[in-house]
Enzyme design. Sequence first.
Site, mmCIF file in Angstrom:
data_model
loop_
_atom_site.group_PDB
_atom_site.id
_atom_site.type_symbol
_atom_site.label_atom_id
_atom_site.label_comp_id
_atom_site.label_asym_id
_atom_site.label_seq_id
_atom_site.Cartn_x
_atom_site.Cartn_y
_atom_site.Cartn_z
ATOM 1 N N LYS A 95 3.238 -16.574 78.515
ATOM 2 C CA LYS A 95 2.386 -17.686 78.979
ATOM 3 C C LYS A 95 1.381 -18.083 77.915
ATOM 4 O O LYS A 95 0.978 -17.267 77.070
ATOM 5 C CB LYS A 95 1.666 -17.342 80.287
ATOM 6 C CG LYS A 95 0.628 -16.203 80.214
ATOM 7 C CD LYS A 95 -0.765 -16.628 79.767
ATOM 8 C CE LYS A 95 -1.631 -15.414 79.433
ATOM 9 N NZ LYS A 95 -2.728 -15.631 78.544
ATOM 10 N N ASP A 102 -2.447 -11.550 85.357
ATOM 11 C CA ASP A 102 -1.498 -12.597 84.964
ATOM 12 C C ASP A 102 -0.102 -12.400 85.560
ATOM 13 O O ASP A 102 0.812 -13.187 85.272
ATOM 14 C CB ASP A 102 -1.360 -12.633 83.432
ATOM 15 C CG ASP A 102 -2.651 -13.053 82.757
ATOM 16 O OD1 ASP A 102 -3.461 -13.757 83.385
ATOM 17 O OD2 ASP A 102 -2.852 -12.663 81.586
#
Length: 321
Positions: free
Chosen positions: A11, A141
Site C-alpha cells: 500500500k 494496516d
Amino acid sequence: MTGVTARVPAKLNLQLAVGPRRADGYHDLVTVFHAVSLFDEVTVEPARRDGVRITGEDADRVPGDRDNLALRAVAALRGAVPDGTGARGVRVTISKRIPVAAGLAGGSADAAAALVACNELWSSGLSQQQLCEVGATVGSDVAFALLGGTAVGRGRGERLTPALAPATQYHWVLAFADGQLATPDVYAALDRLRGEPGDVQSPRAGAPRGVGPPEITLPALDAALMSALRSGDATLVGRALSNDLQPAAVSLFPPLRKTLAAGLELGALGALVSGSGPTCVFLASNADRALELAVSLSGAGVCRSVARVTGPVPGAVVVSP
Ligand code: C5P
C-alpha cells in the site's frame, strides 16, 4: 486439502494526516490508502504446529516465529472461529517481494494474506468484514490489505471507507532506500518535532492550560485530493499528495530529501515518502513516463533500486496453486 495460497498488495498513503498521540501510544489518522501492484504471496498448509518460512526479497529481515505478523494473524483467526476448526497447526510460507520496514505495509499485507488463506483452508466462512475485525487486532494496516483499492482510513487506520474514485489506473515509481525505518521510531520522531512530551504515561490532558506546545490540529480528509481522485486527473492527484510523517522520516533518513528532489526534477507529477518510509513514491502521467522516470532515477544514484507499479489493485485474494 493441501495448501492454500493468497496474493496481497503493498500500500501507499496518498494522504497521511496524523493527529496527536493518544493515551494508548497510537495516533489518530486520516489517510487515503492506495493498493499497488507489488505483491507478496502467502501459502498456508496443515502442520503439527505453527511455523513460518520466508523466501525472496529481504527474507532474512522478516521476523521469525514469535513476532511474525502472519503467524500472529493465524493465531488471531484461530481464536475467532468456532471451536475446533482452527485448532490445527499451520505452516506459513511467505514469498516476499514487498521490502521489509519500507513504509509499504509488507508485514500487514502478509497478515492479511494469511487470514484469507486460513479462512479458506479451515472453511471458516468469515466475511471480509469479520476478517477485517480480526486483522485490526494484529496491525493497523491489515484491514486495508484485505480490502485493497483506494480507501479512506480513520482511527488507527483500521476504520475504512472505500473511496468512490473512477477506475483510473495510476502509474507509480517506487524508489527503495538503502536502509529501513521502524514505524514506531518515525511516529516518535514526529512527536519530538511537534514538541509532544516523550512519555506516554503523561498525557497532554494533564498539563496546565496555556503551558506546553501548541495544540496539534485534528487530522482531516483533504478535499483537494478526494476531488482529484474523483476527476481521475493524475496531475491534480500528484499536486495533492501529502504525508505528515515525511518530515520525521527525512529527519531520520536525510538522503531521502535528495531522492524526492531528484524525482521532481525528472518530471514526476508528485513525490512523497510512503507511509513511515523510507521508500519514496513518484507519480507519472502514463506508463511510458513511468519507465523513463524509473530509468533516470536508478541512473541518478539516489536509491537502492526502483520498481514500477500501478494502482489501485484489489486486496488479498486466494489464487490458484
Ligand atoms: O499497528 P501497527 O503495529 O502497525 O503499528 C506500529 C506502530 O506504529 C505502533 O506501535 C505505533 O508506534 C505506531 N502507530 C501509531 N499510530 C497509528 C499507527 C501506528 O502511532 N495510527
